[in-house]
Design an enzyme around this catalytic site. Sequence first.
Site, short mmCIF file in Angstrom:
data_model
loop_
_atom_site.label_atom_id
_atom_site.label_comp_id
_atom_site.label_asym_id
_atom_site.label_seq_id
_atom_site.Cartn_x
_atom_site.Cartn_y
_atom_site.Cartn_z
N CYS A 191 28.31 -8.28 -1.28
CA CYS A 191 27.90 -7.28 -2.27
C CYS A 191 26.96 -6.23 -1.67
O CYS A 191 26.96 -5.08 -2.11
CB CYS A 191 27.22 -7.96 -3.45
SG CYS A 191 25.83 -8.97 -2.96
N GLU A 244 23.64 -9.57 -11.72
CA GLU A 244 23.63 -9.25 -10.29
C GLU A 244 25.02 -8.70 -9.97
O GLU A 244 25.98 -9.46 -9.81
CB GLU A 244 23.35 -10.52 -9.46
CG GLU A 244 21.97 -11.12 -9.68
CD GLU A 244 20.86 -10.37 -8.95
OE1 GLU A 244 21.17 -9.55 -8.07
OE2 GLU A 244 19.69 -10.59 -9.26
#
Length: 456
Positions: A244, A210
């Site tokens: 993010c 991720e």
Amino acid sequence: MSEYAALLNQQKKTYLSGVTKPIEFRKEQLKKLKLLLKENEEVLTDAVHMDFKKPAFETFGTEIGLIIGEINYALKNLDDWVAPEKVPTSLVNFPSENYILKEPYGSVLIIAPWNYPVQLCLLPLVGALAAGNTAIIKPSELTPHTSSALSDLVALYFPSDIVAVCEGGLETSSALLELDFDYIFFTGSTRVGKIIMQSAATRLIPVTLELGGKTPCIVDETANLEISAKRIAWGKFVNAGQTCVAPDYLLVHPTIKEEFLNELKSAITSLYGDDPEQSEDYPRIINENHFNRLSSFLEDGEVVFGGQTNAEANYISPTILDEVIWDDSIMQDEVFGPILPVLTYSDLKDAVTQIRKAPRPLALYIFTSDEDTEKHFLENVSFGGGAINDTIAQLGNHHLSFGGVGASGFGSYHGKASFDSFSHQKSIMKKNFLVDIPIRYAPYDGKMKWLKTIFR
Ligand code: NAD
């Protein structure tokens, strides 16, 4: 044998004993995790606040509450997820029963970054436990208060052969990566993601990565500018931009740029007041290195809003940077902070060409009332996942899996995808002894026409 190797051995032994596999055991672990969060909400909130002054509201909304919601969802659906999945047979294998078993990988390693220090350690853990694994968590060394609180609490609520936390930085991470885990779930930068994958490749350990990237946010001339500005300001400056999936840069249609930037300035002021440094709702930059990295971007383009800094407090105010070009340093890598570069585009083709200058992003946001525009971006840009007319909100839906593509990572989680990520799909065909169709056995002479008929 190192301390970490001994811990993993202990976890493997426990896993192989079979105790983690029954659904009731998994549910008990999930309930324990929920209890840990509920009974220690204040401890965790204070720890995150000490690390980077994150407000309690955001810590609950984006970390603790989100994890509790995922646990509830997993508890509600676990029986269905674990049940063997029946699938049809194929003509060549008639008669047979076919099904897919969901098998835990075994003992998994979760490596987390600092920016959502509770969520990114414990949300993957929900999937790991739901799927029947044991887990070792390596939190980030950049949030020492949260890491230490997590380590203490996990030790209090879980035996170390089921879940354990190993605190530390590079040394701890590297030592853990030497070990024979059955799965590695990594959240962090693309740079370190490559190191994780290389290391995992030596032992063929499957990984989920991720990672990050430059998330574009497009505002076209048909968007409702006031609402768009509010939703973009919220998504960009929550967690002080250290998210993010925060909008990394704006691509605005030139005909509405001025009006939109005015709306954006008002939206930021209504969130944090005239002096965001005094606002209890606005966090700090995680450390001096990141503060210096981000401050250097203020040299790019033209600061049209914000731009105030305080090095002693690692404070950077919400900032809009206009007149930015792709050669500027801020456009070379993920911003990961409260500075929003603004670029314009001439037409949809130009917008897509610009987005493709950076590697495939983790997210993409389109603000438009025009369905053709929406379709154009969805069909022509590859990105992890995203939203139309909102930012970040997509992460709050268990039914949407979350993950990157290309340089922003691979594999996904949240909701059922978390369970799937931590489960091996074991496909089984079961035949009986009553029927044994002879066509597959040699001698093949004269059988080809039957074979072709079956396959055609
Ligand atoms: P990072 O990659 O520097 O660190 C992540 C973890 O890896 C930490 O636990 C760290 O100790 C460890 N680590 C660092 N260097 C290592 C090495 N050489 N070998 C082994 N382990 C190492 O990331 P960060 O600065 O903590 O977090 C920010 C990054 O994470 C951003 O790029 C952001 O986009 C990304 N991120 C992605 C997601 C997502 O879900 N896709 C979520 C949050 C953050």
